[in-house]
Design a protein around this motif. Structure first.
Motif, PDB file in Angstrom:
ATOM      1  N   VAL A 293       5.887 -38.458 -10.146  1.00 21.04           N
ATOM      2  CA  VAL A 293       5.693 -39.021  -8.820  1.00 21.04           C
ATOM      3  C   VAL A 293       6.857 -38.607  -7.936  1.00 21.04           C
ATOM      4  CG1 VAL A 293       4.330 -40.982  -9.640  1.00 21.04           C
ATOM      5  CG2 VAL A 293       6.817 -41.194  -9.466  1.00 21.04           C
ATOM      6  N   PHE A 294       6.665 -38.694  -6.640  1.00 18.55           N
ATOM      7  CA  PHE A 294       7.676 -38.277  -5.672  1.00 18.55           C
ATOM      8  C   PHE A 294       8.690 -39.385  -5.420  1.00 18.55           C
ATOM      9  CE2 PHE A 294       9.428 -38.006  -1.461  1.00 18.55           C
ATOM     10  CZ  PHE A 294       9.533 -36.663  -1.151  1.00 18.55           C
ATOM     11  N   MET A 295       8.219 -40.613  -5.242  1.00 18.63           N
ATOM     12  CA  MET A 295       9.014 -41.669  -4.627  1.00 18.63           C
ATOM     13  C   MET A 295       9.552 -42.666  -5.643  1.00 18.63           C
ATOM     14  SD  MET A 295       9.987 -42.677  -1.619  1.00 18.63           S
ATOM     15  CE  MET A 295      10.680 -44.118  -0.815  1.00 18.63           C
ATOM     16  N   ASN A 296      10.815 -43.021  -5.466  1.00 17.77           N
ATOM     17  CA  ASN A 296      11.410 -44.127  -6.218  1.00 17.77           C
ATOM     18  C   ASN A 296      10.999 -45.431  -5.544  1.00 17.77           C
ATOM     19  OD1 ASN A 296      13.156 -45.550  -8.029  1.00 17.77           O
ATOM     20  ND2 ASN A 296      14.671 -45.657  -6.386  1.00 17.77           N
ATOM     21  N   SER A 297       9.929 -46.012  -6.020  1.00 12.65           N
ATOM     22  CA  SER A 297       9.411 -47.249  -5.429  1.00 12.65           C
ATOM     23  C   SER A 297       9.042 -48.220  -6.530  1.00 12.65           C
ATOM     24  CB  SER A 297       8.177 -46.969  -4.560  1.00 12.65           C
ATOM     25  OG  SER A 297       7.073 -46.567  -5.362  1.00 12.65           O
ATOM     26  N   LEU A 298       9.079 -49.506  -6.209  1.00  8.75           N
ATOM     27  CA  LEU A 298       8.700 -50.522  -7.186  1.00  8.75           C
ATOM     28  C   LEU A 298       7.244 -50.364  -7.581  1.00  8.75           C
ATOM     29  CD1 LEU A 298      10.206 -52.762  -8.635  1.00  8.75           C
ATOM     30  CD2 LEU A 298       9.412 -54.357  -6.898  1.00  8.75           C
ATOM     31  N   GLU A 299       6.411 -49.955  -6.648  1.00  8.46           N
ATOM     32  CA  GLU A 299       5.002 -49.737  -6.947  1.00  8.46           C
ATOM     33  C   GLU A 299       4.824 -48.675  -8.027  1.00  8.46           C
ATOM     34  OE1 GLU A 299       0.876 -48.412  -4.624  1.00  8.46           O
ATOM     35  OE2 GLU A 299       2.819 -48.268  -3.618  1.00  8.46           O
TER      36      GLU A 299
ATOM     37  N   THR B 206       7.373 -44.540 -16.765  1.00  8.37           N
ATOM     38  CA  THR B 206       7.825 -43.275 -17.342  1.00  8.37           C
ATOM     39  C   THR B 206       7.575 -42.083 -16.427  1.00  8.37           C
ATOM     40  OG1 THR B 206       5.729 -42.814 -18.472  1.00  8.37           O
ATOM     41  CG2 THR B 206       7.347 -44.185 -19.642  1.00  8.37           C
ATOM     42  N   SER B 207       7.006 -42.314 -15.255  1.00  8.03           N
ATOM     43  CA  SER B 207       6.637 -41.204 -14.367  1.00  8.03           C
ATOM     44  C   SER B 207       7.752 -40.796 -13.422  1.00  8.03           C
ATOM     45  CB  SER B 207       5.398 -41.583 -13.540  1.00  8.03           C
ATOM     46  OG  SER B 207       5.701 -42.637 -12.631  1.00  8.03           O
ATOM     47  N   LEU B 208       8.849 -41.565 -13.389  1.00 10.27           N
ATOM     48  CA  LEU B 208       9.925 -41.290 -12.444  1.00 10.27           C
ATOM     49  C   LEU B 208      10.974 -40.393 -13.103  1.00 10.27           C
ATOM     50  CD1 LEU B 208       8.613 -44.169 -11.614  1.00 10.27           C
ATOM     51  CD2 LEU B 208      10.597 -44.333 -10.143  1.00 10.27           C
ATOM     52  N   HIS B 209      10.691 -39.090 -13.104  1.00 10.37           N
ATOM     53  CA  HIS B 209      11.620 -38.134 -13.698  1.00 10.37           C
ATOM     54  C   HIS B 209      12.743 -37.873 -12.702  1.00 10.37           C
ATOM     55  CE1 HIS B 209       8.067 -36.551 -16.355  1.00 10.37           C
ATOM     56  NE2 HIS B 209       8.418 -37.789 -16.630  1.00 10.37           N
ATOM     57  N   ASP B 210      12.556 -36.894 -11.830  1.00  8.31           N
ATOM     58  CA  ASP B 210      13.462 -36.670 -10.701  1.00  8.31           C
ATOM     59  C   ASP B 210      12.752 -37.213  -9.471  1.00  8.31           C
ATOM     60  OD1 ASP B 210      14.990 -35.645  -8.609  1.00  8.31           O
ATOM     61  OD2 ASP B 210      14.198 -33.620  -8.840  1.00  8.31           O
ATOM     62  N   VAL B 211      13.330 -38.247  -8.841  1.00  9.35           N
ATOM     63  CA  VAL B 211      12.668 -38.901  -7.707  1.00  9.35           C
ATOM     64  C   VAL B 211      13.595 -38.964  -6.498  1.00  9.35           C
ATOM     65  CG1 VAL B 211      11.062 -40.281  -9.080  1.00  9.35           C
ATOM     66  CG2 VAL B 211      13.355 -41.180  -8.579  1.00  9.35           C
ATOM     67  N   HIS B 212      12.973 -39.151  -5.336  1.00  9.82           N
ATOM     68  CA  HIS B 212      13.698 -39.346  -4.082  1.00  9.82           C
ATOM     69  C   HIS B 212      13.392 -40.727  -3.512  1.00  9.82           C
ATOM     70  CE1 HIS B 212      14.347 -34.819  -2.907  1.00  9.82           C
ATOM     71  NE2 HIS B 212      14.820 -35.117  -4.108  1.00  9.82           N
TER      72      HIS B 212
END
Length: 408
Positions: free
Chosen positions: A49-55, A62-68
Motif C-alpha cells: 500500500v502507499f499510505m501509512n494510515s490506520l485504515e 503486513t502490507s506496509l512495507h515502504d510507506v509514505h
C-alpha cells in the motif's frame, strides 16, 4: 543506502509500480549488476500500500512495507493512535506541518494581509494550501485570534508530533528499518509547511525536537494522547532506544509528574537495564488524574551509577479535551548569563520565576547572519538551569533574545 527508481511512481489507482514497468525493470537490473550488495526499490513507497494510515494498518498490518505519510498533525489523539499502531518496515516520507517563523512570515506576507490565516485568504492559499490545516488547528487549540499565537501553537504541535512519530518508529527497532522525515528545509518561502528549517535558514522548534529524538541513547514515553480530558487515569510506557554496542545495567530510572509550578505530583524510581543495539520497554506507569493539575509534565531521567545523566526527556500534557490550557500559562522569569570566548557564546539560562518556562526559545536579534545553537526550545521548571552554546556564522558576538511560551 537504498537505490530507488523514483518518488511516488504509481498506477492510476495509486498502486506503487514495480519491476514489471520496463524502465524500472531496466534500472533494477543495472543496480543488480553494478551494486548487488545494496537494496533496490522500484519506487518509494513500494507498497503493497502507499499510505501509512490506520485504515491500512487495520485492514492488513503486513502490507506496509515502504510507506509514505501522513504529512499533517492528526490531532491530540489520532496522531498518537496512528504511530502507536504503525507496522511499516520503512517509513520513508512523512511530516507534520507548522507555520513558518514569525520574522519569515512577516517578510513573506505583509502583516496587514495575514488575517484570516485560512484558505479563504489567497495569500495563505498560495503559500502553503496543502499544509493550512485550519480545522485541525481549531480542534486542537480552539479559536486562535492572532497570528503570533498561531505560529507558536502550530510550531509546538509540529515539534511534538514529529518527535513522537520518530520515537514511535524507533521503539519498533528493528521491525522499522528506516525513518526519513519530510522535510529538512524549504526552497520557497511558504507561510506554512512541513520544513524544520525555514526559507532563510532559521530553524523551527521541530529541528531541535527531532535532533534530540535521534540521540544515540534516547528515553521516550508511549502514551495515548496529549489531552487527557476524557480519561480518569494517566498511563504511559517508558522505552529506551540504545544505538551503542554495549548493554546497560543498574541504571536508575526516575519518572516524575510535575505541575506547571514545578510541584512533584508523583514520582517513581526503579533500577532498569537494557541490551546493546536495542529498543526496549523498561517501565510502565499509571496515575489517577483526579489530583493532577490542568497542565502537567512527564519527566524521564536515566542516571548511571556514577551519577551522570545518560538520557532525559520531558512531555507536556493537559487535562482538557484540547491543548487550549497551554495558551494560558502563568508568566515566569528567565535569567541569562552570556560568556563569549573565541566566537562562541556560552549561555547559562535559569528559570527564576514560579512557573514553567514553556518552549524557551533563543534567537539572534541581529538577523544578518546565522547563529547555531547547541539546543533550543526547552521546558525549564522553576529553579532549573540549562547551558547552551551559540556560534555565529561570521564569528561575531551573538545578541540573544529569549521568548517563552505559546502565549506566556
Amino acid at each position: 543506502m537504498i537505490w530507488c527508481g523514483g518518488n511516488e511512481l504509481t498506477t492510476a489507482d495509486n498502486t506503487p509500480l514495480d519491476a514489471r514497468h520496463p524502465l524500472l525493470g531496466a534500472l533494477g537490473a543495472t543496480v543488480a549488476r553494478l551494486d548487488p550488495d545494496r537494496v533496490w526499490l522500484p519506487t518509494s513507497p513500494t507498497g503493497r500500500v502507499f499510505m501509512n494510515s490506520l485504515e491500512n494498518i487495520v485492514r492488513d498490518p503486513t502490507s506496509l512495507h515502504d510507506v509514505h505519510g501522513p504529512w499533517e498533525y492528526q490531532g491530540v489523539r489520532a496522531q498518537y493512535d496512528l504511530y502507536n499502531h504503525s507496522t511499516s518496515l520503512l517509513h520513508s516520507e512523512f511530516g507534520v506541518e507548522g507555520v513558518t517563523n514569525l520574522a519569515t512570515l512577516n517578510r513573506t506576507i505583509a502583516p496587514e494581509h495575514q488575517l484570516p490565516p485560512t484558505l479563504d485568504n489567497l495569500y495563505w492559499q498560495h503559500l502553503g494550501a496543502w499544509w493550512n490545516q485550519t480545522r485541525t488547528w481549531t480542534a486542537t487549540w480552539g479559536e486562535i485570534a492572532d497570528v503570533p499565537t498561531l505560529v507558536r501553537a502550530t510550531q509546538f504541535t509540529q515539534a511534538e508530533g514529529l518527535r513522537y512519530a520518530i520515537e514511535a518508529d524507533q521503539r519498533r527497532k528493528y521491525q522499522n528499518s528506516g525513518t526519513l522525515p519530510w522535510q529538512f528545509n524549504e526552497p520557497y518561502p511558504n507561510a506554512t509547511c512541513t520544513a524544520a528549517v525555514d526559507y532563510y535558514g532559521i530553524a523551527k522548534p521541530a529541528y531541535y525536537a527531532v535532533a534530540r529524538a535521534y540521540a544515540p541513547i534516547h528515553v521516550s514515553a508511549r502514551f495515548a494522547t496529549m489531552a487527557w480530558g476524557k480519561s480518569s487515569t494517566f498511563s504511559a510506557q517508558v522505552w529506551v532506544n540504545n544505538a551503542y554496542e554495549r548493554a546497560y545495567a543498574e541504571v536508575e530510572l526516575r519518572v516524575r509528574l510535575h505541575s506547571v509550578r514545578g510541584t512533584v505530583i508523583h514520582e517513581w524510581v526503579s533500577s532498569v537495564a537494557w541490551t546493546a543495539n536495542s529498543a526496549q520497554q523498561i517501565f510502565a506507569l499509571a496515575h489517577p488524574l483526579v489530583d493532577v493539575t490542568e497542565v502537567f509534565f512527564l519527566d524521564l531521567r536515566l542516571t548511571d551509577s556514577d551519577g551522570s545523566v545518560i538520557a532525559q526527556n520531558r512531555y507536556p500534557f493537559t487535562r482538557s479535551d484540547t491543548l487550549a490550557p497551554l495558551l494560558n500559562l502563568p508568566s515566569t522569569g528567565v535569567y541569562m548569563q552570556q560568556t563569549d570566548v573565541k566566537g562562541m557564546a556560552t549561555l547559562t539560562l535559569a528559570n527564576s520565576g514560579e512557573a514553567v518556562a514553556f518552549g524557551l526559545w533563543l534567537e539572534d536579534e541581529v538577523g544578518s547572519h546565522y547563529t547555531q545553537f547547541s539546543d533550543n526550545y526547552l521546558y525549564l521548571l522553576p529553579g532549573e538551569t540549562a547551558t547552551i552554546t551559540a556560534r555565529c556564522s561570521d564569528g561575531t558576538r551573538p545578541v540573544i533574545r529569549i521568548t517563552t511560551g505559546i502565549a506566556q
